[in-house]
Design a protein around this motif. Structure first.
Motif, PDB file in Angstrom:
ATOM      1  N   ASN A 102      -8.004 -52.747  76.703  1.00  0.00           N
ATOM      2  CA  ASN A 102      -7.415 -53.924  75.811  1.00  0.00           C
ATOM      3  C   ASN A 102      -7.226 -54.841  77.045  1.00  0.00           C
ATOM      4  O   ASN A 102      -7.587 -55.658  77.876  1.00  0.00           O
ATOM      5  CB  ASN A 102      -5.722 -53.301  75.734  1.00  0.00           C
ATOM      6  N   TRP A 103      -7.003 -53.539  78.573  1.00  0.00           N
ATOM      7  CA  TRP A 103      -7.077 -54.915  79.810  1.00  0.00           C
ATOM      8  C   TRP A 103      -7.957 -55.127  79.816  1.00  0.00           C
ATOM      9  O   TRP A 103      -8.251 -56.355  80.640  1.00  0.00           O
ATOM     10  CB  TRP A 103      -6.292 -52.643  80.990  1.00  0.00           C
ATOM     11  N   ASP A 113     -10.354 -56.158  78.298  1.00  0.00           N
ATOM     12  CA  ASP A 113     -10.597 -57.117  77.207  1.00  0.00           C
ATOM     13  C   ASP A 113     -10.182 -58.515  78.141  1.00  0.00           C
ATOM     14  O   ASP A 113     -11.188 -58.901  77.718  1.00  0.00           O
ATOM     15  CB  ASP A 113     -10.049 -56.903  76.215  1.00  0.00           C
ATOM     16  N   THR A 114      -9.748 -58.117  78.769  1.00  0.00           N
ATOM     17  CA  THR A 114      -8.609 -59.206  78.898  1.00  0.00           C
ATOM     18  C   THR A 114      -9.028 -59.854  80.685  1.00  0.00           C
ATOM     19  O   THR A 114      -7.762 -60.585  80.962  1.00  0.00           O
ATOM     20  CB  THR A 114      -7.683 -59.799  78.425  1.00  0.00           C
ATOM     21  N   HIS A 115      -9.275 -58.945  81.437  1.00  0.00           N
ATOM     22  CA  HIS A 115      -9.510 -58.877  83.030  1.00  0.00           C
ATOM     23  C   HIS A 115     -10.167 -58.631  83.314  1.00  0.00           C
ATOM     24  O   HIS A 115     -11.086 -58.603  83.935  1.00  0.00           O
ATOM     25  CB  HIS A 115      -8.236 -57.744  83.418  1.00  0.00           C
ATOM     26  N   ASP A 171     -10.138 -60.327  87.349  1.00  0.00           N
ATOM     27  CA  ASP A 171      -9.591 -59.772  87.916  1.00  0.00           C
ATOM     28  C   ASP A 171      -9.705 -59.366  89.118  1.00  0.00           C
ATOM     29  O   ASP A 171     -11.100 -58.633  89.862  1.00  0.00           O
ATOM     30  CB  ASP A 171      -8.944 -58.175  87.132  1.00  0.00           C
ATOM     31  N   LYS A 224     -15.592 -49.958  77.997  1.00  0.00           N
ATOM     32  CA  LYS A 224     -14.842 -51.188  76.750  1.00  0.00           C
ATOM     33  C   LYS A 224     -16.728 -51.616  75.918  1.00  0.00           C
ATOM     34  O   LYS A 224     -16.775 -51.813  75.044  1.00  0.00           O
ATOM     35  CB  LYS A 224     -14.829 -52.855  77.527  1.00  0.00           C
TER      36      LYS A 224
END
Length: 334
Positions: free
Chosen positions: A212-213, A215-217, A220, A297
């Motif tokens: 989940n991290w 998926d969105t980073h 980063d 992922k």
């Protein structure tokens, strides 16, 4: 009552398989290292150390011919490699982190194209897995859903018992056939507590939370912290049981040559270099980000699996000390 095999009889099994024309591969001491290599006799089998490299090259060789070509009387003659010559094979002594990897690789080699080179070797190979009692601080199989006693991927699974004995668990029809073909080497034994599995200090990771991290980073700033020191040497990919990048090249001349498949690695600087000169992964932290993204992922998005067995080889092999398990733990804590 359960079945068991002594270490002496396990070595005799190797000898008898070889005598019967079976190609046997197992951990063998080679100089200062233990490697998966063809065995010529059972006494060469080494069961007290994790092999330096994984067993994937038994199914997916470092380099292999896929066709030959030659100009004959002005026309190009192309000949496929005869895959019928691949021998019936037994891989013996594979710990769970290696026995589990072919089932992971099956997805990519039988997805949108059936890679007959890989699949033919898989079909002809029986895997004798073995419970692990020799882990170290680089191991983290239990953090990615496996365990030192995991039977995933094995056809026959041996659990070490006191007194150089192994409890024998039949997992597949291949394993059942093997025990049926050599019944005199196996014996009945009352259940006995196995030797203790190695302790892994690392906590169980939450792979769903990590994904989940990821998926969105994608952008980063942590990626620079994680991977700016990566040397791009490819050692992690080449010792990994699950990495599978490869390149295809024609070697020879315009008159005669061979088309060959070679291992490659997404950490290499030219891996994504375009013919135009543009490279979308132009710095090393982008390349290492792809390694983590692919394993935890992208592969999961496509096949519902984690592209890692927690063997720890990448940690041991990294010349600059990158610890993939430590990176995952830091992501998991976010």
């Amino acid at each position: 009552m359960t079945f068991a095999i002594s270490q002496t009889n396990l070595r005799l099994l190797v000898d008898q398989l070889i005598q019967d024309g079976i190609f046997v591969v197992g951990p063998r001491r080679s100089g200062s290292m233990v490697l998966y290599e063809p065995l010529s006799k059972g006494e060469a089998l080494t069961l007290d150390a994790l092999p330096r490299r994984s067993a994937k090259e038994l199914f997916f060789p470092v380099c292999e011919d896929i066709l030959t070509y030659e100009r004959v009387e002005g026309k190009m003659a192309v000949r496929d490699v005869d895959r019928a010559h691949y021998p019936e094979t037994v891989l013996v002594g594979a710990p769970p982190c290696d026995a589990a990897s072919p089932a992971i690789l099956d997805s990519v080699f039988s997805w949108d194209y059936l890679d007959d080179f890989y699949l033919e070797r898989r079909k002809k190979t029986t895997i004798i897995g073995m419970g692990c009692t020799r882990g170290d601080d680089a191991c983290f199989c239990s953090a990615v859903g496996l365990a030192p006693d995991s039977v995933a991927g094995s056809d026959l699974f041996l659990t070490p018992l006191p007194g150089d004995e192994y409890a024998c668990q039949v997992i597949t029809e291949k394993g059942r056939s093997l025990t049926a073909d050599y019944p005199g080497l196996f014996h009945e034994q009352s259940p006995v507590d196995p030797l203790p599995a190695p302790k892994q200090e690392m906590k169980q990771l939450n792979l769903e939370r990590i994904k989940n991290w990821l998926d969105t980073h994608f952008d980063d700033p942590l990626w620079e912290k994680f991977a700016d020191i990566c040397a791009g040497c490819g050692a992690c990919a080449f010792v990994c049981p699950a990495c599978h990048c490869f390149d295809i090249n024609d070697e020879g001349s315009s008159e005669k040559g061979t088309r060959r498949k070679h291992w490659d690695a997404c950490g290499f600087g030219k891996f994504t270099n375009h013919a135009s000169g543009h490279n979308p992964r132009d710095v090393q932290n982008k390349r290492y980000r792809n390694r983590i993204m692919h394993k935890f992922k992208y592969y999961n998005d496509k096949f519902g699996k984690t592209l890692c067995t927690g063997c720890g080889r990448c940690v041991r092999a990294c010349p600059v000390g990158i610890d993939i398990a430590g990176i995952l733990a830091e992501i998991d804590a976010k």
